[in-house]
Design a protein around this motif. Structure first.
Motif, short mmCIF file in Angstrom:
data_model
loop_
_atom_site.label_atom_id
_atom_site.label_comp_id
_atom_site.label_asym_id
_atom_site.label_seq_id
_atom_site.Cartn_x
_atom_site.Cartn_y
_atom_site.Cartn_z
N ALA A 241 0.97 -1.21 -0.42
CA ALA A 241 0.05 -0.28 0.50
C ALA A 241 0.47 1.27 -0.34
O ALA A 241 0.61 2.44 -0.83
CB ALA A 241 -0.73 0.01 1.15
N LEU A 242 2.36 0.98 1.05
CA LEU A 242 2.88 2.32 0.89
C LEU A 242 3.40 2.27 -0.18
O LEU A 242 3.64 3.37 -0.92
CB LEU A 242 4.07 1.88 1.69
CG LEU A 242 5.03 3.39 2.01
CD1 LEU A 242 4.04 5.17 2.91
CD2 LEU A 242 5.81 2.88 2.69
N LEU A 243 3.48 1.53 -1.15
CA LEU A 243 4.56 1.74 -2.11
C LEU A 243 3.42 2.10 -3.64
O LEU A 243 4.25 2.71 -3.98
CB LEU A 243 5.51 0.51 -2.51
CG LEU A 243 6.29 -0.39 -1.73
CD1 LEU A 243 6.91 -1.80 -2.16
CD2 LEU A 243 7.85 1.10 -1.78
N SER A 244 2.27 1.49 -3.27
CA SER A 244 1.97 1.92 -4.12
C SER A 244 1.42 3.59 -4.62
O SER A 244 1.02 4.14 -5.31
CB SER A 244 0.73 1.56 -3.93
OG SER A 244 -0.59 2.26 -3.12
N LEU A 245 1.70 4.28 -3.72
CA LEU A 245 2.32 6.20 -3.36
C LEU A 245 2.71 6.60 -4.65
O LEU A 245 2.58 7.49 -5.37
CB LEU A 245 2.08 7.23 -2.64
CG LEU A 245 1.64 5.45 -0.95
CD1 LEU A 245 1.88 6.53 0.02
CD2 LEU A 245 -0.54 6.69 -1.71
N ALA A 246 3.88 5.67 -5.31
CA ALA A 246 4.86 6.29 -6.13
C ALA A 246 3.47 6.50 -7.22
O ALA A 246 4.46 6.35 -8.09
CB ALA A 246 5.74 5.04 -5.64
N PHE A 247 2.77 5.45 -8.04
CA PHE A 247 2.13 5.91 -8.83
C PHE A 247 0.98 6.60 -8.88
O PHE A 247 0.60 7.39 -10.55
CB PHE A 247 1.32 4.07 -9.23
CG PHE A 247 2.13 2.69 -9.17
CD1 PHE A 247 2.38 2.42 -10.31
CD2 PHE A 247 2.33 2.38 -7.84
CE1 PHE A 247 2.87 1.19 -10.77
CE2 PHE A 247 4.25 1.39 -7.85
CZ PHE A 247 3.19 1.05 -9.04
N ARG A 248 1.05 7.12 -8.10
CA ARG A 248 0.01 9.32 -7.83
C ARG A 248 -1.07 8.50 -8.58
O ARG A 248 -1.66 9.45 -9.84
CB ARG A 248 1.44 9.96 -8.96
CG ARG A 248 2.56 10.62 -8.39
CD ARG A 248 3.34 11.06 -9.02
NE ARG A 248 4.44 11.98 -8.36
CZ ARG A 248 5.19 12.30 -9.02
NH1 ARG A 248 5.63 12.89 -10.11
NH2 ARG A 248 6.27 12.71 -8.17
N GLY A 249 -2.27 7.50 -8.42
CA GLY A 249 -3.10 8.05 -8.69
C GLY A 249 -3.61 6.71 -9.67
O GLY A 249 -4.36 5.96 -10.75
N GLU A 250 -2.43 5.79 -10.27
CA GLU A 250 -2.48 5.08 -11.86
C GLU A 250 -2.78 3.60 -11.00
O GLU A 250 -2.14 3.44 -9.35
CB GLU A 250 -1.10 4.56 -12.27
CG GLU A 250 -0.95 4.16 -13.45
CD GLU A 250 0.02 3.60 -13.64
OE1 GLU A 250 0.43 2.73 -15.01
OE2 GLU A 250 1.94 4.45 -13.46
N LYS A 251 -3.71 3.30 -11.68
CA LYS A 251 -3.70 1.63 -11.53
C LYS A 251 -2.79 1.02 -11.20
O LYS A 251 -2.21 0.52 -12.72
CB LYS A 251 -5.34 0.87 -12.10
CG LYS A 251 -6.29 -0.20 -11.90
CD LYS A 251 -6.59 -0.68 -12.55
CE LYS A 251 -6.28 -0.60 -14.14
NZ LYS A 251 -7.22 -1.63 -14.91
N ASN A 252 -2.57 0.31 -9.83
CA ASN A 252 -1.54 -0.60 -9.93
C ASN A 252 -1.44 -1.80 -9.23
O ASN A 252 -2.63 -1.75 -8.12
CB ASN A 252 -0.22 -0.17 -9.15
CG ASN A 252 -0.55 0.54 -7.87
OD1 ASN A 252 0.10 0.13 -6.81
ND2 ASN A 252 -1.13 2.40 -7.74
N ASP A 253 -0.65 -2.55 -9.02
CA ASP A 253 -0.47 -4.11 -7.73
C ASP A 253 0.23 -3.48 -6.49
O ASP A 253 0.32 -4.34 -6.04
CB ASP A 253 -0.14 -5.50 -8.59
CG ASP A 253 1.26 -5.27 -8.79
OD1 ASP A 253 2.49 -4.36 -8.57
OD2 ASP A 253 1.14 -6.40 -9.22
N GLY A 254 0.75 -2.67 -6.60
CA GLY A 254 1.49 -2.37 -5.16
C GLY A 254 3.21 -1.78 -5.80
O GLY A 254 3.92 -0.81 -5.37
N LEU A 255 3.34 -2.57 -6.78
CA LEU A 255 4.97 -2.65 -7.41
C LEU A 255 4.77 -2.25 -9.27
O LEU A 255 5.80 -1.46 -9.22
CB LEU A 255 5.49 -3.75 -7.54
CG LEU A 255 5.81 -4.43 -5.65
CD1 LEU A 255 6.59 -5.12 -5.63
CD2 LEU A 255 7.63 -2.67 -5.58
N VAL A 256 3.83 -2.67 -9.78
CA VAL A 256 3.76 -2.70 -11.31
C VAL A 256 2.36 -1.98 -12.14
O VAL A 256 1.71 -2.38 -11.19
CB VAL A 256 3.86 -3.98 -11.77
CG1 VAL A 256 4.02 -3.80 -13.36
CG2 VAL A 256 5.17 -4.47 -11.94
#
Length: 309
Positions: A241-256
């Motif tokens: 959940a924390l790493l998903s913040l790097a995507f800035r709202g883009e749909k993701n699985d936490g790392l990709v």
């Protein structure tokens, strides 16, 4: 009225009890060619009884699939891992007499299996990418943008990551040299783009579309998750959940990112799973309200079977 309701419930329960039996019919996962599973960054084949593909290989084998679990370097470039996988595929073919294999790769394993299909398409029946990092990952870009090449910070960070990768390799019986800086370069947006120029098969031409379903006789598929936090009992979910913040709202699985994961025929890019759920980790602590990942792998094996692969 009560009797009728009881009869209806009984009929419904009977139908539900029959469904798994049908889905588990002998031969359901029996593909024509062997399946080879390929782990991602910091992955392994098996550490003692604990394997990277938690319960997935056994589930596939149960109804007929011939499954092999590859061990490639935990941390290195896509090309180095790809060459290791190519050698492994040739060993599998020699041992089984198979003319081709079905490759399934998770995370960095996605580009890794693509490499083999690109340089030796005659050996590959299909490529399936699960949460594959095909157009780079924001976290890799952030690290590369923060830690300058050749700097003391890079040396220190590489030493730590290589140490982790080396420990994983030692525990899994692998003696490969770990090169985390090469792995990082492969997973940045720029590194992925350069790789895609050399090996474009199955990669979508648009930002978030589908790629060619078949290239040089190789069939391409992909799926991925899009929910970083899925299970309160999973100790890794908070990190996802924390790493998903790097995507800035883009749909993701936490790392990709979901768009980065798309390859060939996209089965789905929005399962309620995070990056580890996609391979039934950690220890099967996945989303109870989503299709179990083992079921998705079984469905893919059956799909390949129905296509004569």
């Amino acid at each position: 009225m009560i009797k009728r309701i009881v009869q209806w419930i009984g009929a419904a329960l009977l139908a539900l009890s029959l469904f798994p039996a049908q889905a588990s019919a002998a031969g359901y996962t029996q593909t024509r060619y062997p399946i080879v599973l390929v782990h991602g960054f910091l992955g392994w084949d098996a550490i003692g009884p604990y394997d990277y593909w938690f319960g997935i290989a056994d589930t596939l084998r149960k109804d007929g699939a011939q499954v092999h679990i590859a061990q490639v370097t935990a941390a290195n470039s896509t090309e180095v891992r790809g060459e290791q996988l190519l050698a492994y595929v040739k060993r599998v073919m020699a041992a089984t007499g198979a003319q081709k294999v079905n490759l399934i790769g998770h995370s960095h394993g996605g580009p890794t299996v693509r490499y083999v299909a690109s340089v030796a398409p005659q050996l590959v029946a299909s490529v399936t990418s699960v949460g594959g990092v095909h157009k780079g990952a924001p976290l890799a870009d952030i690290v590369r943008g923060t830690v300058a090449p050749g700097s003391f910070s890079e040396t220190a960070l590489a030493s730590i990551v290589n140490g982790v990768a080396g420990t994983i390799a030692f525990l899994s019986g692998d003696s490969s040299t770990q090169m985390s800086t090469a792995a990082l370069a492969s997973m940045t947006t720029a590194g992925a783009s350069a790789f895609n120029t050399r090996h474009p098969q199955g990669v979508p031409r648009s930002a978030c579309g589908e790629g060619d379903y078949q290239v040089k006789g190789v069939h391409y598929f992909s799926w991925s998750g899009a929910q970083p936090f899925t299970n309160l009992l999973d100790p890794i979910d908070a990190s996802m959940a924390l790493l998903s913040l790097a995507f800035r709202g883009e749909k993701n699985d936490g790392l990709v990112g979901s768009c980065s994961s798309r390859l060939g025929r996209v089965i789905r890019d929005d399962y309620a799973m995070n990056h580890l759920d996609e391979v039934n980790q950690v220890a099967g602590l996945v989303n109870l309200f989503e299709t179990n990942p083992k079921t998705i792998f079984r469905q893919q094996a059956n799909r390949l079977r129905e296509m004569g692969l």
